[in-house]
Design a protein around this motif. Structure first.
Motif, short mmCIF file in Angstrom:
data_model
loop_
_atom_site.label_atom_id
_atom_site.label_comp_id
_atom_site.label_asym_id
_atom_site.label_seq_id
_atom_site.Cartn_x
_atom_site.Cartn_y
_atom_site.Cartn_z
N VAL A 172 -8.76 5.09 -1.42
CA VAL A 172 -8.08 4.03 -2.17
C VAL A 172 -8.34 4.28 -3.65
CG1 VAL A 172 -7.83 1.56 -2.54
CG2 VAL A 172 -8.40 2.41 -0.26
N PHE A 206 1.24 5.27 0.06
CA PHE A 206 0.46 6.39 0.56
C PHE A 206 0.91 7.72 -0.03
CE2 PHE A 206 -0.17 3.05 3.55
CZ PHE A 206 -1.47 3.21 4.00
N SER A 207 1.80 7.69 -0.96
CA SER A 207 2.28 8.91 -1.57
C SER A 207 2.88 8.57 -2.92
CB SER A 207 3.34 9.58 -0.69
OG SER A 207 3.95 10.66 -1.37
N ARG A 232 -2.81 2.03 -4.17
CA ARG A 232 -2.41 3.42 -4.03
C ARG A 232 -3.49 4.17 -3.28
NH1 ARG A 232 -1.12 6.56 -9.40
NH2 ARG A 232 -3.39 6.47 -9.60
N LEU A 233 -3.08 4.88 -2.21
CA LEU A 233 -4.01 5.63 -1.37
C LEU A 233 -3.57 7.09 -1.32
CD1 LEU A 233 -3.53 2.60 0.02
CD2 LEU A 233 -5.22 3.47 1.62
N VAL A 234 -4.53 7.99 -1.37
CA VAL A 234 -4.25 9.43 -1.27
C VAL A 234 -5.16 10.02 -0.20
CG1 VAL A 234 -3.53 9.63 -3.67
CG2 VAL A 234 -5.92 9.97 -3.07
N PRO A 235 -4.74 11.10 0.44
CA PRO A 235 -5.59 11.71 1.48
C PRO A 235 -6.92 12.19 0.90
CG PRO A 235 -3.34 12.55 1.59
CD PRO A 235 -3.44 11.78 0.31
N MET A 263 -8.16 8.17 4.13
CA MET A 263 -7.51 8.08 2.83
C MET A 263 -8.52 7.60 1.79
SD MET A 263 -4.40 8.92 3.73
CE MET A 263 -3.35 8.47 2.35
N HIS A 312 -8.10 2.55 6.58
CA HIS A 312 -7.60 3.92 6.44
C HIS A 312 -8.75 4.84 5.98
CE1 HIS A 312 -3.46 2.53 6.89
NE2 HIS A 312 -3.76 1.56 6.05
N ALA A 364 6.33 1.87 1.02
CA ALA A 364 4.95 1.39 1.09
C ALA A 364 4.76 0.55 2.35
CB ALA A 364 4.62 0.57 -0.15
N ARG A 365 3.55 0.52 2.85
CA ARG A 365 3.21 -0.38 3.93
C ARG A 365 2.79 -1.73 3.33
NH1 ARG A 365 -0.41 3.08 8.29
NH2 ARG A 365 1.04 4.83 8.54
N ALA A 374 0.85 -1.20 0.00
CA ALA A 374 0.00 0.00 0.00
C ALA A 374 0.88 1.24 0.00
CB ALA A 374 -0.93 0.00 1.21
#
Length: 257
Positions: free
Chosen positions: A88, A48-49, A102-105, A86, A83, A56-57, A46
């Motif tokens: 997805v 996050f940026s 991929r995750l974004v705020p 965030m 999350h 990545a996590r 995952a």
């Protein structure tokens, strides 16, 4: 039946049986290949940026699963629940055995006034920040009469009034504002929805059907009605709009044309 016909029937039967056996054998080979360890995925990466310097996590998959049998929607749902602040954006397979997400705020859509603080919330009502004693700059304040107590980051606020308010905000933003102006405050109380523009104009709507009032206001704006100039508020809860001009002035009822 002739001997020749019997032979043809026997040959055809043997061919069908052989074809079926070969097909089943082929299916078995394909199934075994898809289950091979080279295609087995045991974790999801995952990110996050978009910055490659941020690692990545990794989350374990239990049990490890063939990359061809993964339910991407289920993975998406689990990551979103883990999350909530965030979004997805993507979950994809990378052959032979990698799974990436991929995750974004989430972007704040407004700030919710509750108790003695203000919380940034997404358009789906997810709380993105802890309470702040003063309002955030450049964010519409949503004030709900029914909203009490405190909220935690990541909590989804399940309130019909909030969903309705966010829908109205979305409509206003899609129009590019109202009369060329944006919103400062959206207030819901006693069956009424009040929109306060940065121009100082107040727009009053029926909270049960606010879209009707917004459509009526759009008609007034399209006509460029001179009564709107310098108006203190526009009340669109009735069949005919009521426009109040100047401080302390009485309302002017405008017939629809």
């Amino acid at each position: 039946m002739s001997l020749k016909g019997s032979r043809r029937g026997a040959i055809l039967s043997v061919s069908l049986v052989s074809g079926a056996a070969l097909f089943l054998a082929f299916q078995g080979v394909v199934r075994a290949a898809l289950q091979a360890s080279v295609f087995r995925v045991d974790e999801v990466e995952a990110a996050f940026s978009l910055d490659p310097r941020i690692p990545a996590r990794r989350y374990r998959l239990t049990p490890p699963t063939s990359i061809f049998h993964l339910d991407l929607r289920a993975v998406h749902k689990v990551l979103q629940a883990r999350h909530p602040t965030m979004e997805v954006e993507e979950v994809r397979r990378l052959l032979p055995n990698r799974l990436q997400a991929r995750l974004v705020p989430r972007k704040p859509a407004a700030q919710l006034a509750a108790g003695s603080g203000y919380y940034l919330v997404s358009d789906e009502g997810v709380v993105l920040t802890s309470a702040r004693p003063v309002a955030w700059p450049h964010q519409v304040v949503v004030s709900l009469e029914v909203m009490k107590g405190t909220f935690r980051v990541g909590q989804a606020v399940r309130s019909p009034s909030l969903f309705q308010a966010m829908e109205v905000l979305g409509r206003v933003r899609a129009r590019g504002g109202l009369a060329g102006h944006g919103l400062n405050l959206l207030e819901v109380k006693a069956g009424q929805m009040n929109l306060f523009l940065d121009s100082g104009l107040e727009v009053r709507l029926n909270s049960r059907h606010p879209e009707i009032g917004l459509d009526r206001l759009a008609q007034l704006l399209e006509r460029q009605d001179p009564l709107l100039e310098g108006a203190r508020y526009v009340d669109l809860r009735f069949s005919d709009p009521v426009i109040a001009r100047g401080k302390g002035a009485g309302g002017l009822r405008v017939s629809r044309r």
